[in-house]
Design a protein around this motif. Structure first.
Motif, short mmCIF file in Angstrom:
data_model
loop_
_atom_site.label_atom_id
_atom_site.label_comp_id
_atom_site.label_asym_id
_atom_site.label_seq_id
_atom_site.Cartn_x
_atom_site.Cartn_y
_atom_site.Cartn_z
N CYS A 2 0.84 -1.20 0.00
CA CYS A 2 0.00 0.00 0.00
C CYS A 2 0.87 1.25 0.00
O CYS A 2 1.74 1.41 0.84
CB CYS A 2 -0.91 0.00 1.23
SG CYS A 2 -1.95 1.48 1.35
N HIS A 4 -0.53 4.33 0.20
CA HIS A 4 -1.30 5.40 0.82
C HIS A 4 -0.70 5.78 2.17
O HIS A 4 -0.07 4.97 2.84
CB HIS A 4 -2.76 4.97 1.01
CG HIS A 4 -3.45 4.71 -0.27
ND1 HIS A 4 -3.97 3.48 -0.59
CD2 HIS A 4 -3.70 5.51 -1.34
CE1 HIS A 4 -4.53 3.54 -1.78
NE2 HIS A 4 -4.37 4.76 -2.26
N CYS A 8 -3.42 1.61 4.37
CA CYS A 8 -4.75 1.02 4.48
C CYS A 8 -4.72 -0.16 5.46
O CYS A 8 -3.69 -0.83 5.60
CB CYS A 8 -5.23 0.54 3.12
SG CYS A 8 -5.54 1.90 1.97
N ALA A 19 -10.18 0.97 3.54
CA ALA A 19 -9.14 0.85 2.52
C ALA A 19 -9.54 1.63 1.27
O ALA A 19 -10.69 1.65 0.87
CB ALA A 19 -8.91 -0.61 2.17
N CYS A 34 -7.03 -1.64 -1.59
CA CYS A 34 -5.79 -2.14 -0.99
C CYS A 34 -6.02 -3.35 -0.09
O CYS A 34 -5.18 -4.25 -0.04
CB CYS A 34 -5.10 -1.04 -0.20
SG CYS A 34 -4.17 0.09 -1.23
N LYS A 38 -3.90 -6.71 -0.41
CA LYS A 38 -3.13 -7.23 0.72
C LYS A 38 -3.56 -8.64 1.08
O LYS A 38 -2.75 -9.47 1.47
CB LYS A 38 -3.28 -6.32 1.94
CG LYS A 38 -2.54 -5.03 1.84
CD LYS A 38 -2.75 -4.23 3.11
CE LYS A 38 -2.05 -2.92 3.08
NZ LYS A 38 -2.24 -2.19 4.34
#
Length: 52
Positions: A2, A4, A8, A19, A34, A38
């Motif tokens: 991720c 971000h 997330c 997410a 995400c 994941k």
């Protein structure tokens, strides 16, 4: 995986709905976030890329 900030949550987290989407196709009615990526873990790296 991720990118971000903040990252997330993982798929098992109670706040997994937070997410962010990484791919969104509203005309087809789906998106990938995400959390989904994941949850796949390393399975994605084992999949051959299709030329189709």
């Amino acid at each position: 995986m991720c990118a971000h900030n903040p990252p997330c949550p993982v798929a098992e987290a109670p706040d997994r709905e937070a997410a962010r989407p990484v791919t969104h196709r509203p005309e087809q009615g789906w998106s990938v976030n995400c959390t989904f990526l994941k949850s796949l873990g390393t399975a994605m790296s084992d999949c051959p890329r299709s030329s189709v």
